[in-house]
Design an enzyme around this catalytic site. Structure first.
Site, PDB file in Angstrom:
ATOM      1  N   ARG A   1      -7.031  12.759   0.926  1.00 37.05           N
ATOM      2  CA  ARG A   1      -5.941  13.244   1.789  1.00 37.05           C
ATOM      3  C   ARG A   1      -4.584  12.661   1.376  1.00 37.05           C
ATOM      4  O   ARG A   1      -3.564  13.228   1.686  1.00 37.05           O
ATOM      5  CB  ARG A   1      -6.229  12.918   3.248  1.00 37.05           C
ATOM      6  CG  ARG A   1      -6.151  11.449   3.587  1.00 37.05           C
ATOM      7  CD  ARG A   1      -6.259  11.220   5.071  1.00 37.05           C
ATOM      8  NE  ARG A   1      -7.615  11.407   5.544  1.00 37.05           N
ATOM      9  CZ  ARG A   1      -8.100  10.796   6.628  1.00 37.05           C
ATOM     10  NH1 ARG A   1      -7.310   9.999   7.336  1.00 37.05           N
ATOM     11  NH2 ARG A   1      -9.336  10.956   7.015  1.00 37.05           N
TER      12      ARG A   1
ATOM     13  N   HIS B   1       0.943   6.276   1.820  1.00 41.80           N
ATOM     14  CA  HIS B   1       1.652   7.259   2.638  1.00 41.80           C
ATOM     15  C   HIS B   1       2.846   7.894   1.935  1.00 41.80           C
ATOM     16  O   HIS B   1       3.425   8.858   2.443  1.00 41.80           O
ATOM     17  CB  HIS B   1       2.001   6.668   4.005  1.00 41.80           C
ATOM     18  CG  HIS B   1       0.742   6.383   4.767  1.00 41.80           C
ATOM     19  ND1 HIS B   1      -0.218   7.351   4.950  1.00 41.80           N
ATOM     20  CD2 HIS B   1       0.245   5.253   5.310  1.00 41.80           C
ATOM     21  CE1 HIS B   1      -1.253   6.822   5.604  1.00 41.80           C
ATOM     22  NE2 HIS B   1      -0.990   5.552   5.830  1.00 41.80           N
TER      23      HIS B   1
ATOM     24  N   GLU C   1     -11.033  -9.353   3.314  1.00 41.17           N
ATOM     25  CA  GLU C   1      -9.755  -8.995   3.927  1.00 41.17           C
ATOM     26  C   GLU C   1     -10.035  -8.824   5.413  1.00 41.17           C
ATOM     27  O   GLU C   1     -10.842  -7.973   5.804  1.00 41.17           O
ATOM     28  CB  GLU C   1      -9.182  -7.709   3.324  1.00 41.17           C
ATOM     29  CG  GLU C   1      -7.836  -7.358   3.972  1.00 41.17           C
ATOM     30  CD  GLU C   1      -7.086  -6.239   3.253  1.00 41.17           C
ATOM     31  OE1 GLU C   1      -7.146  -6.163   2.016  1.00 41.17           O
ATOM     32  OE2 GLU C   1      -6.428  -5.453   3.957  1.00 41.17           O
TER      33      GLU C   1
ATOM     34  N   GLU D   1      -8.643   0.500  -3.138  1.00 42.13           N
ATOM     35  CA  GLU D   1      -9.418   0.570  -1.878  1.00 42.13           C
ATOM     36  C   GLU D   1     -10.374   1.735  -1.958  1.00 42.13           C
ATOM     37  O   GLU D   1      -9.960   2.843  -2.353  1.00 42.13           O
ATOM     38  CB  GLU D   1      -8.456   0.819  -0.716  1.00 42.13           C
ATOM     39  CG  GLU D   1      -8.215  -0.365   0.144  1.00 42.13           C
ATOM     40  CD  GLU D   1      -7.431   0.063   1.370  1.00 42.13           C
ATOM     41  OE1 GLU D   1      -7.886   0.928   2.123  1.00 42.13           O
ATOM     42  OE2 GLU D   1      -6.337  -0.485   1.545  1.00 42.13           O
TER      43      GLU D   1
ATOM     44  N   ASN E   1       0.847  -1.194   0.000  1.00 40.39           N
ATOM     45  CA  ASN E   1       0.000   0.000   0.000  1.00 40.39           C
ATOM     46  C   ASN E   1       0.889   1.254   0.000  1.00 40.39           C
ATOM     47  O   ASN E   1       1.701   1.429   0.910  1.00 40.39           O
ATOM     48  CB  ASN E   1      -0.908  -0.045   1.247  1.00 40.39           C
ATOM     49  CG  ASN E   1      -1.828   1.152   1.336  1.00 40.39           C
ATOM     50  OD1 ASN E   1      -1.404   2.279   1.117  1.00 40.39           O
ATOM     51  ND2 ASN E   1      -3.068   0.917   1.685  1.00 40.39           N
TER      52      ASN E   1
ATOM     53  N   HIS F   1      -5.609   3.659  -1.755  1.00 43.31           N
ATOM     54  CA  HIS F   1      -6.935   4.008  -1.224  1.00 43.31           C
ATOM     55  C   HIS F   1      -7.271   5.429  -1.657  1.00 43.31           C
ATOM     56  O   HIS F   1      -6.628   6.380  -1.226  1.00 43.31           O
ATOM     57  CB  HIS F   1      -6.882   3.889   0.307  1.00 43.31           C
ATOM     58  CG  HIS F   1      -8.180   4.129   0.996  1.00 43.31           C
ATOM     59  ND1 HIS F   1      -8.307   4.060   2.363  1.00 43.31           N
ATOM     60  CD2 HIS F   1      -9.418   4.433   0.535  1.00 43.31           C
ATOM     61  CE1 HIS F   1      -9.573   4.308   2.700  1.00 43.31           C
ATOM     62  NE2 HIS F   1     -10.256   4.548   1.614  1.00 43.31           N
TER      63      HIS F   1
ATOM     64  N   HIS G   1      -3.595  -4.508   7.952  1.00 48.68           N
ATOM     65  CA  HIS G   1      -3.707  -3.332   8.799  1.00 48.68           C
ATOM     66  C   HIS G   1      -2.783  -3.456  10.007  1.00 48.68           C
ATOM     67  O   HIS G   1      -2.945  -4.351  10.835  1.00 48.68           O
ATOM     68  CB  HIS G   1      -5.130  -3.038   9.291  1.00 48.68           C
ATOM     69  CG  HIS G   1      -5.334  -1.553   9.500  1.00 48.68           C
ATOM     70  ND1 HIS G   1      -4.854  -0.905  10.606  1.00 48.68           N
ATOM     71  CD2 HIS G   1      -5.901  -0.616   8.717  1.00 48.68           C
ATOM     72  CE1 HIS G   1      -5.143   0.391  10.484  1.00 48.68           C
ATOM     73  NE2 HIS G   1      -5.776   0.598   9.353  1.00 48.68           N
TER      74      HIS G   1
ATOM     75  N   THR H   1      -8.248   3.546   8.473  1.00 50.90           N
ATOM     76  CA  THR H   1      -9.495   2.786   8.477  1.00 50.90           C
ATOM     77  C   THR H   1      -9.675   2.089   9.818  1.00 50.90           C
ATOM     78  O   THR H   1      -8.938   1.171  10.160  1.00 50.90           O
ATOM     79  CB  THR H   1      -9.471   1.735   7.344  1.00 50.90           C
ATOM     80  OG1 THR H   1      -8.974   2.356   6.168  1.00 50.90           O
ATOM     81  CG2 THR H   1     -10.852   1.180   7.092  1.00 50.90           C
TER      82      THR H   1
ATOM     83  N   ARG I   1      -9.443   8.074  -0.949  1.00 50.91           N
ATOM     84  CA  ARG I   1     -10.423   8.480   0.076  1.00 50.91           C
ATOM     85  C   ARG I   1     -11.276   9.622  -0.436  1.00 50.91           C
ATOM     86  O   ARG I   1     -10.853  10.390  -1.295  1.00 50.91           O
ATOM     87  CB  ARG I   1      -9.706   8.927   1.354  1.00 50.91           C
ATOM     88  CG  ARG I   1      -8.943   7.823   2.061  1.00 50.91           C
ATOM     89  CD  ARG I   1      -8.390   8.336   3.377  1.00 50.91           C
ATOM     90  NE  ARG I   1      -9.448   8.465   4.353  1.00 50.91           N
ATOM     91  CZ  ARG I   1      -9.665   7.612   5.353  1.00 50.91           C
ATOM     92  NH1 ARG I   1      -8.877   6.567   5.527  1.00 50.91           N
ATOM     93  NH2 ARG I   1     -10.655   7.795   6.189  1.00 50.91           N
TER      94      ARG I   1
HETATM   95  N1  PXP Z   1      -5.880  -3.071   4.199  1.00 52.02           N
HETATM   96  C1  PXP Z   1      -6.819  -2.111   4.260  1.00 52.02           C
HETATM   97  C2  PXP Z   1      -8.194  -2.457   3.812  1.00 52.02           C
HETATM   98  C3  PXP Z   1      -6.517  -0.812   4.722  1.00 52.02           C
HETATM   99  O1  PXP Z   1      -7.478   0.132   4.793  1.00 52.02           O
HETATM  100  C4  PXP Z   1      -5.189  -0.514   5.068  1.00 52.02           C
HETATM  101  C5  PXP Z   1      -4.836   0.872   5.504  1.00 52.02           C
HETATM  102  O2  PXP Z   1      -5.018   1.766   4.474  1.00 52.02           O
HETATM  103  C6  PXP Z   1      -4.239  -1.538   4.966  1.00 52.02           C
HETATM  104  C7  PXP Z   1      -4.608  -2.809   4.555  1.00 52.02           C
HETATM  105  C8  PXP Z   1      -2.804  -1.292   5.284  1.00 52.02           C
HETATM  106  O3  PXP Z   1      -2.659  -0.958   6.613  1.00 52.02           O
HETATM  107  P1  PXP Z   1      -1.262  -0.398   7.114  1.00 52.02           P
HETATM  108  O4  PXP Z   1      -1.026   0.867   6.368  1.00 52.02           O
HETATM  109  O5  PXP Z   1      -1.482  -0.204   8.563  1.00 52.02           O
HETATM  110  O6  PXP Z   1      -0.242  -1.449   6.795  1.00 52.02           O
END
Ligand code: PXP
Length: 251
Positions: A53, A14, A155, A74, A11, A47, A198, A105, A49
């Site tokens: 952001r 960030h 998930e 996402e 992901n 994602h 997550h 999330t 959003r």
């Molecule tokens: N899976 C989903 C559905 C999420 O919303 C997120 C966070 O955006 C992640 C995985 C990844 O989480 P993390 O950034 O804490 O590794």
């Protein structure tokens, strides 16, 4: 029988968070996506959003165009996101709950209360050729509800487990991991593909890799944070090693 290979979805949200802090074009999340794939990611998760952001519409379109591996889009289950997903045509869409005030999330999708809204929503994405997953709490009721909605994939939210470990609350962490273990087994039993994510880091990814029913992990924040110290490619390679070590003990 040996467990199937565990896929790593990286992901890159960030990277966009850091870019947006200055308002310019750098660091570019698409460059991070390409680098993640080169380092061994099996797919890229981003994602979009509602408040944009981090990832923006143009990032999503560029990621879709420029990467050679599957894109996991996402999104919240809103009409605007449905429209964008159907135009973007990612490999997969992961439906998540979204609150404006949350930092990330929090909690899984309300698949029981949201059943009637989600059935036609999931159906439209599926008719668009998109593989749909629902981001849910690791509970039997939620997994059964996801299946009744018609989602081929769930998930499981690993946040509560990871958070308990972070706080050193080991009994609670054990209970949370137990819910994930039971949930993954339930998903497999009823023919739903099981992913998880997550808050995962090297240690939690190694441990969860031991659950053979889980076939994909989606990891963002920790990897982007590690990248500051050791570089993104190295962070991903180390994550791959941790997952492979954990997978050896799957069963
Ligand atoms: N899976 C989903 C559905 C999420 O919303 C997120 C966070 O955006 C992640 C995985 C990844 O989480 P993390 O950034 O804490 O590794």
């Amino acid at each position: 029988m040996s467990a199937p290979r565990l896929r790593l979805g990286v992901n890159i949200d960030h990277v966009a968070t850091v870019r947006n802090a200055r308002g310019g074009a750098l660091p570019d999340p698409v460059r991070a996506a390409l680098m993640a794939i080169e380092a061994g990611a099996d797919g890229i998760t981003a994602h979009l959003r509602e408040d944009r952001r981090h990832i923006r519409d143009d990032d999503m379109a560029r990621i879709r165009r420029e990467i050679s591996k599957p894109l996991n889009f996402e999104m919240a289950a809103t009409d605007q996101m449905l429209d964008i997903a159907l135009r973007t045509r990612p490999h997969a869409a992961c439906l998540v709950p979204e609150k404006r005030t949350e930092r990330t999330t929090e909690g899984g999708l309300d698949v029981i209360g949201g059943h009637d809204h989600l059935v036609p929503f999931v159906d439209e994405l599926k008719r668009g050729g998109i593989r749909v997953s629902l981001f849910i709490e690791p509970s039997i009721d939620a997994i059964d509800a996801a299946r009744s909605i018609g989602a081929p994939v769930v998930e499981l939210h690993t946040g509560a487990w990871c958070h308990a470990l972070e706080l050193g609350e080991l009994d609670r962490a054990d209970r949370e991991f137990g819910r994930i273990r039971v949930g993954a087994a339930r998903a497999a039993q009823i023919g739903v593909e099981c992913h998880a994510g997550h808050g995962l880091d090297f240690d939690t990814a190694r441990k969860i890799a031991g659950l053979p029913q889980i076939v994909e992990l989606n990891i963002g924040h920790f990897l982007i944070g590690e990248a500051i110290f050791i570089g993104l490619g190295e962070a991903i390679r180390k994550m791959r090693v941790a997952m492979d070590e954990g997978r050896v003990h799957a069963g």
